[in-house]
Structure formats: structure tokens, C-alpha cells
Design an enzyme around this catalytic site. Structure first.
Site, PDB file in Angstrom:
ATOM      1  N   ARG A  42      11.774 -13.446   9.916  1.00 20.30           N
ATOM      2  CA  ARG A  42      11.906 -12.344  10.035  1.00 20.30           C
ATOM      3  C   ARG A  42      12.611 -12.316   9.111  1.00 20.30           C
ATOM      4  NH1 ARG A  42      15.369  -9.545  12.738  1.00 20.30           N
ATOM      5  NH2 ARG A  42      15.742 -11.270  14.201  1.00 20.30           N
ATOM      6  N   TYR A  77       0.973  12.031  -0.424  1.00 21.00           N
ATOM      7  CA  TYR A  77       0.062  11.216   0.252  1.00 21.00           C
ATOM      8  C   TYR A  77       0.245  12.154   2.166  1.00 21.00           C
ATOM      9  CZ  TYR A  77      -1.146   7.109   3.562  1.00 21.00           C
ATOM     10  OH  TYR A  77      -1.762   6.422   4.552  1.00 21.00           O
ATOM     11  N   ASP A 122       6.397   6.053  -5.961  1.00 16.84           N
ATOM     12  CA  ASP A 122       5.635   5.491  -5.782  1.00 16.84           C
ATOM     13  C   ASP A 122       4.524   5.413  -6.673  1.00 16.84           C
ATOM     14  OD1 ASP A 122       2.790   4.873  -4.370  1.00 16.84           O
ATOM     15  OD2 ASP A 122       3.689   6.238  -2.157  1.00 16.84           O
ATOM     16  N   LYS A 177      -3.976  -1.549  -1.790  1.00 12.46           N
ATOM     17  CA  LYS A 177      -4.697  -1.010  -2.915  1.00 12.46           C
ATOM     18  C   LYS A 177      -4.885  -2.342  -3.698  1.00 12.46           C
ATOM     19  CE  LYS A 177      -4.305   2.641  -0.220  1.00 12.46           C
ATOM     20  NZ  LYS A 177      -3.125   2.408   0.606  1.00 12.46           N
TER      21      LYS A 177
END
Length: 395
Positions: free
Chosen positions: A45, A97, A169, A194
Site C-alpha cells: 500500500r 465531469y 484535469d 482513458k
């Protein structure tokens, strides 16, 4: 050295074995030589060698000092918002978004973080809306889904004059086309699902920070909150990045052809594509981007959700699905899909009309894609004309 060459050679050869591909370290923990003494890794982690390579690659590509990989784009956004505290404000682009809107409005506003949405394509709106409580300015450029363009350099100056961080972004442009940190941004986020991944086979998010102090805070949040990217998914993103420039170039070429076709189609009202000279901020896009991307959005003259649904359910090559940036072309109806969580009046005020359709133009032959859209649009027109005639006859 060109960006494409730098990208390919930013992916290291494994120093232990000489492997040309980054190894996948599929492990949850690491053996320590003594308590607190290890080879740089103690628990997956906190850090993982495969994830660490991805984080270094994206930081280098974006011109930042720190990268952090997360389990999704929204997890990356969530980590950035956790830099704030109760009483702080976010100044965000209005055409945002839907997932980010949901996170900001329904999760963080109840913890005392106010969000002000403005049209950031006009600098005056940013100047008027920023307050002493604004600690984070949030841009998408191009935006999702109407592809608005904001002047990153100008807004960065305003944010810094008001002691606020600027986060961009960069999902739609990717570092192949735009590098916001070089234009003054402090933080970049990506949905690596994406264009960075590029094959519609993973979900991932990335954060890049310009300064070490902010980067250290993001890394602390990453470890403390635990929304990390798994080793295999990290490897898939690295694999995707290797062909990023090649894919994005073809996405841009195909999108340009599709956008030019749509501008002339009798069923189409408005076409949103930064590469078109008719785009509101085409000049700014040309200044801060090296290409205009693979996303094209458009509205219909019959501005209804029903008309849009007729089109999106009639294509053969463009597959009806959420997400974007993959090899195969996709399309969606934002009003009922990606932006459904945004109230209708808010969505429409930001330019997301009921008939708006978003295309993710893939890597198929452009002529085939144009024929597919043309057939769907013409079929929709015929269906509407038939419906209108039937209504008149029945009356």
C-alpha cells in the site's frame, strides 16, 4: 529530444535482470533485513516497484516532481480535494465531469468545502468569482463534454495572486498534447483509464505535482487513504503509455475528419471541437495544445433526448458506452449517462443540451466512421419525419 522519444526512453530497463519490460511485482509485502531496514519497500500500500515506475514516468512526462497512482480517476480527484479543510472553497469550471460534480457537491460540501462553478473560458468570470477562501481552482481543458478551453497560464496567475492552487484535469489532452505544469498549474490529474491506458481494459487515476511539498502531501494521503493502483494495472498503464503519442496522433486526425463532416450535416446544430476555427477559444487551444484531441461533441437541430437516443442507438462502429480514449470508437448521451447526476438546469446552463452526443473517435478508418455517423443521423431524420407525418395523419 522529442516528446515521443523521451516518452519511450523514460520507461526503464529492469536493472536486476535487463528485462526491456517493467516487471510486475505482484506482492503484498517485502522481507526486511531488520526492523525498519529494507530495500526501499515494506508494504505494497505504501509503495510498490511497478507502481513507482509508473509514478516516475507520469511525473517526468508532465514536468512535475511527484507522481501518485490511484485506483481510479475519481480516487485521484478525491486525494487532491483532501488537501483542503472545512471552510475552504473550490472555484471549478462549470462544464465539469459528472463524477467530479457528484464528489464535490454531494460528498465534500457536507464537510464544509464550498464549490463555486463558473464558465472559466472567460477570465473575467474567474476574477469575479475567486474569494479569500478559494484555495483550489479546478479546471478541465478541454472540458467534458462540451470541450470548452480555458487559458491555463492566465488562470494560473490569478490563482497564485490569490494564494490558491491550480489543478488541471488533463485527461482529454494527455501529456502528448498539453503539459499544464509548464503553463503554471500546480497539480495535474488524469483518468488514466482513458488515453494513457488507451485500450479500455483498466481503471486508474494519476496525480502529478509541481512542488515537492504538495507532492509529499498527496503521497501521504495516498498511503493514509489507501486507494492505490494495483501492480498489474500499473503495468497496463505503462504498456499503454509506450504508444501514447502514436495513438493520440491518429485519434486527432480521425476526430478532425469527423468534426469537419458534422459541421456540414443538415441534422447537426452545433459541433464542439477545439480544432475547428468556429470553436470559441480555438486560438487558446492552438497556443497551449500541440493537437486538438480525439473527442468530438455535437447537438442536433431536433434538440431532444429522444432524437439523441435514436442516433446513439443506431450506430454500428461507434459503440454506445461510457468512457473514452480507447482504440475502438465510442459514443454516449451525457444527459442520461455520464452527466445524469447533474441537475438538468445546471447541466443545460453549462451547455450540455438534451441532444448533445459525445464521440470518442477511435483508430478505425476515418471514412468508415463518417459513414457510420452519417447513416445514424440520416436514419434518425427519417424516423423523426415518419413520426411527424404519422402524428399529422392521426390528428
Amino acid at each position: 529530444m522529442s516528446n515521443a522519444t523521451e516518452l519511450i526512453h523514460s520507461i526503464p530497463v529492469d536493472p536486476l535482470t535487463g528485462a526491456i519490460s517493467v516487471p510486475i511485482y505482484q506482492t503484498s509485502t517485502f522481507v526486511q533485513e531488520a526492523p525498519g531496514e529494507n530495500k526501499g519497500y515494506d508494504y505494497a500500500r505504501s509503495n510498490n516497484p511497478t507502481r513507482a515506475v509508473l509514478e516516475k514516468i507520469i511525473a517526468r512526462l508532465e514536468g512535475g516532481v511527484t507522481g501518485a497512482a490511484f485506483a481510479s480517476g475519481l480516487a485521484a480527484i478525491d486525494a487532491v480535494v483532501k488537501l483542503l479543510q472545512s471552510g475552504d472553497e473550490i472555484l471549478a469550471v462549470d462544464d465539469i465531469y459528472g463524477g467530479a460534480f457528484r464528489l464535490f457537491t454531494h460528498i465534500y460540501q457536507k464537510f464544509g468545502i464550498k464549490v463555486n462553478y463558473v464558465d472559466t473560458t472567460d477570465i473575467a468570470n474567474v476574477v469575479d468569482a475567486i474569494t479569500p477562501q478559494t484555495k483550489l481552482v479546478w479546471l478541465e481543458t478541454p472540458t467534458n463534454p462540451t470541450l470548452k478551453i480555458s487559458d491555463i497560464a492566465a488562470i494560473a496567475k490569478i490563482a497564485h495572486q490569490n494564494n490558491a492552487l491550480l489543478c488541471v484535469d488533463n485527461t482529454f489532452a494527455s501529456p502528448a498534447l498539453q503539459q499544464p505544469i509548464k503553463l503554471g498549474a500546480d497539480i495535474i490529474v488524469h483518468s488514466a483509464t482513458k488515453y494513457l491506458g488507451g485500450h479500455s481494459d483498466l481503471i486508474a487515476g494519476l496525480v502529478v505535482c509541481k512542488d515537492q511539498e504538495v507532492g509529499d502531501q498527496i503521497k501521504f494521503i495516498q498511503n493514509a487513504s489507501g486507494a492505490i493502483l494495483a501492480p498489474h494495472d500499473s503495468w497496463l498503464v505503462i504498456r499503454g503509455i509506450e504508444t501514447l503519442h502514436l495513438r493520440v496522433k491518429e485519434h486527432c486526425n480521425n476526430a478532425w475528419i469527423v468534426a469537419a463532416f458534422l459541421e456540414k450535416h443538415p441534422a447537426v446544430d452545433k459541433v464542439y471541437y477545439p480544432g475547428l476555427t468556429s470553436h470559441l477559444n480555438h486560438a487558446i487551444a492552438a497556443k497551449q495544445q500541440s493537437g486538438f484531441g480525439g473527442i468530438v461533441s455535437f447537438t442536433l437541430k431536433e434538440d431532444t433526448a429522444e432524437a439523441a437516443k435514436n442516433v446513439v442507438c443506431s450506430t454500428q462502429l461507434f459503440k454506445l458506452a461510457e468512457s473514452l480514449g480507447g482504440v475502438k470508437s465510442l459514443l454516449c448521451h451525457p444527459a442520461t449517462m455520464t452527466h445524469k447526476s447533474i441537475p438538468a438546469e445546471t447541466r443545460q446552463a453549462a451547455g450540455v443540451a438534451d441532444s448533445l452526443i459525445r464521440l470518442s473517435v477511435g483508430l478505425e478508418d476515418a471514412e468508415d466512421l463518417v459513414k457510420d455517423i452519417d447513416n445514424a443521423l440520416n436514419g434518425s431524420i427519417s424516423q423523426l419525419l415518419s413520426s411527424s407525418t404519422e402524428t399529422v395523419y392521426n390528428n
